[in-house]
Design a protein around this motif. Structure first.
Motif, PDB file in Angstrom:
ATOM      1  N   ASP A 160       0.810  -1.222   0.000  1.00 50.84           N
ATOM      2  CA  ASP A 160       0.000   0.000   0.000  1.00 50.84           C
ATOM      3  C   ASP A 160       0.848   1.280   0.000  1.00 50.84           C
ATOM      4  N   LEU A 161       2.174   1.172  -0.164  1.00 50.18           N
ATOM      5  CA  LEU A 161       3.027   2.349  -0.258  1.00 50.18           C
ATOM      6  C   LEU A 161       2.935   2.931  -1.663  1.00 50.18           C
ATOM      7  N   PRO A 162       2.518   4.187  -1.815  1.00 54.19           N
ATOM      8  CA  PRO A 162       2.443   4.779  -3.155  1.00 54.19           C
ATOM      9  C   PRO A 162       3.824   4.898  -3.793  1.00 54.19           C
ATOM     10  N   LEU A 163       3.919   4.489  -5.057  1.00 55.87           N
ATOM     11  CA  LEU A 163       5.157   4.590  -5.816  1.00 55.87           C
ATOM     12  C   LEU A 163       4.983   5.591  -6.961  1.00 55.87           C
ATOM     13  N   TYR A 164       5.989   6.414  -7.152  1.00 56.19           N
ATOM     14  CA  TYR A 164       6.031   7.430  -8.201  1.00 56.19           C
ATOM     15  C   TYR A 164       7.317   7.157  -8.956  1.00 56.19           C
ATOM     16  N   LEU A 165       7.243   6.951 -10.261  1.00 57.92           N
ATOM     17  CA  LEU A 165       8.401   6.506 -11.035  1.00 57.92           C
ATOM     18  C   LEU A 165       8.685   7.459 -12.187  1.00 57.92           C
ATOM     19  N   THR A 166       9.934   7.960 -12.236  1.00 55.25           N
ATOM     20  CA  THR A 166      10.387   8.731 -13.387  1.00 55.25           C
ATOM     21  C   THR A 166      11.126   7.802 -14.338  1.00 55.25           C
ATOM     22  N   LEU A 167      10.714   7.818 -15.601  1.00 53.76           N
ATOM     23  CA  LEU A 167      11.368   6.982 -16.607  1.00 53.76           C
ATOM     24  C   LEU A 167      11.375   7.690 -17.952  1.00 53.76           C
ATOM     25  N   ALA A 168      12.245   7.233 -18.836  1.00 52.07           N
ATOM     26  CA  ALA A 168      12.280   7.731 -20.216  1.00 52.07           C
ATOM     27  C   ALA A 168      11.311   6.898 -21.040  1.00 52.07           C
ATOM     28  N   PRO A 169      10.213   7.474 -21.512  1.00 51.68           N
ATOM     29  CA  PRO A 169       9.202   6.659 -22.198  1.00 51.68           C
ATOM     30  C   PRO A 169       9.714   5.982 -23.462  1.00 51.68           C
TER      31      PRO A 169
END
Length: 373
Positions: free
Chosen positions: A162-171
């Motif tokens: 239940d920990l929110p994850l926010y991910l930066t990636l190169a699409p």
């Protein structure tokens, strides 16, 4: 029920300023804003201060000499909270650099432990990387940059629970099936550290990526014949973070982006801390007023969110109420917390800050407690 009434302050609700009224709380929840203090309420004088919603930071790496990537522990998260709370941040996403899967899992476990121990302020974990375009790696370690796989992403989601994850990636670096899996997962995606063409970026936005990380930095720039990720961001409906320190981005660029993007632009600090114990070694360059890695690469700011708000007002020319929304209401909307955070109104969490006309912090109210600075 104990009532508290805060008086003699300009109250910014997240929508407007209100003068000559009392902000009422029962400690952890806002009761309302009204002309008089109820009988029996404890009155707190906030003369010559502005009261505003607590600021929300979606990208911060550490505090008090402890970098979360080097030391992914609840103690590092607590140090980060304590340092940035003094700069107006009441809620934050701790951020982990590009690293191995084992480190990402350790970061997740540290966040879960912090929350289980009753740690304050943490709204999620921002994984900045490792699924980048190597040519836009910035200060991240090339050795850890890799292609995303469904197997690795599944391990992250299962560990997070239940920990929110926010991910930066190169699409442009994500295989179509992986991106489809991500967009159907609980992970909140942001495009960044990317060399995407305008067309690639627009296609990613059309598929569902709605955020962009640190506008202008570590992304394909705007050119006349190839507008890149920057051009696609300006020309779309996605939201983007920006580091308003005058170092990562010139204040004129912030002003131009704000004119074009309006309420789609929000503030982050991307703040690191001086820590040379691990693979990521950041020190402050006093002559250039910035954090750099061992190669002299710009590697994060020493900014606080209240300083970012100040810069937006004094250097960029953004009205105070809008600059505050860029650091509170808009981040709350992005992480789906705008029903409890980012505004001061009945039923909202009693998380707010006090500062004067020079943007000096005078106090903060969090976790049912008011602290003067």
């Amino acid at each position: 029920m104990s009532l508290f009434a805060f008086k003699n302050a300009r109250i910014f609700t997240g929508l407007e300023f209100i003068d000559h009224q009392y902000l009422l709380t029962d400690g952890k929840t806002i009761i309302g804003i009204q002309e008089n203090a109820p009988e029996g309420a404890q009155v707190i004088d906030c003369s010559d201060s502005i009261i505003a919603p607590g600021l929300i930071e979606l990208q911060v790496y550490g505090g008090k000499g402890a970098l979360f990537t080097t030391e992914p522990t609840p103690e590092t998260i607590q140090k980060t909270y304590e340092e940035h709370l003094k700069g107006g941040t009441t809620h934050f996403q701790i951020t982990y650099h590009t690293g191995p899967l084992s480190g990402m899992l350790a970061a997740i476990q540290a966040c879960r432990s912090y929350r289980q121990q009753g740690g304050a302020g943490l709204v999620g974990l921002h994984l900045e990387g490792p699924y980048f375009n190597p040519v836009k790696k910035g200060a991240h370690l090339l050795s850890y940059i890799r292609k995303a796989t469904i197997a690795e992403l599944t391990a992250l989601v299962e560990a997070a629970d239940d920990l929110p994850l926010y991910l930066t990636l190169a699409p442009e670096e994500a295989d179509p099936e992986v991106l489809e899996w991500l967009l159907s997962s609980p992970i909140l995606l942001s495009a960044g550290h990317s060399n995407a063409t305008y067309t690639e970026a627009i296609q990613a936005f059309d598929r569902g990526i709605g955020l962009v990380t640190h506008l202008f930095n570590a992304m394909s720039p705007f050119n006349s014949r190839e507008p890149g990720l920057l051009g696609a961001t300006l020309d779309s409906s996605v939201r983007a973070s920006i580091i308003a320190d005058g170092i990562h981005v010139d204040f004129a660029s912030v002003r131009i982006a704000k004119k074009m993007m309006g309420d789609r632009l929000f503030l982050i600090t991307d703040a690191v801390t001086e820590d040379t114990r691990g693979e990521y070694r950041f020190t402050i360059n006093p002559e250039r007023r910035r954090f750099e890695d061992e190669n002299g690469t710009l590697s994060g700011s020493s900014l606080t969110l209240i300083e970012a708000v100040k810069n937006c007002v004094n250097e960029v020319g953004i009205p105070l109420e809008e600059a505050l929304r860029m650091a509170s209401l808009y981040p709350a909307q992005i992480i789906g917390k705008d029903h409890t955070l980012g505004r001061l109104g009945a039923g909202y969490e009693a998380s707010f800050i006090l500062f004067d006309q020079n943007f000096q912090m005078k106090g903060y109210h969090t976790e049912g407690k008011f602290t003067r600075i």
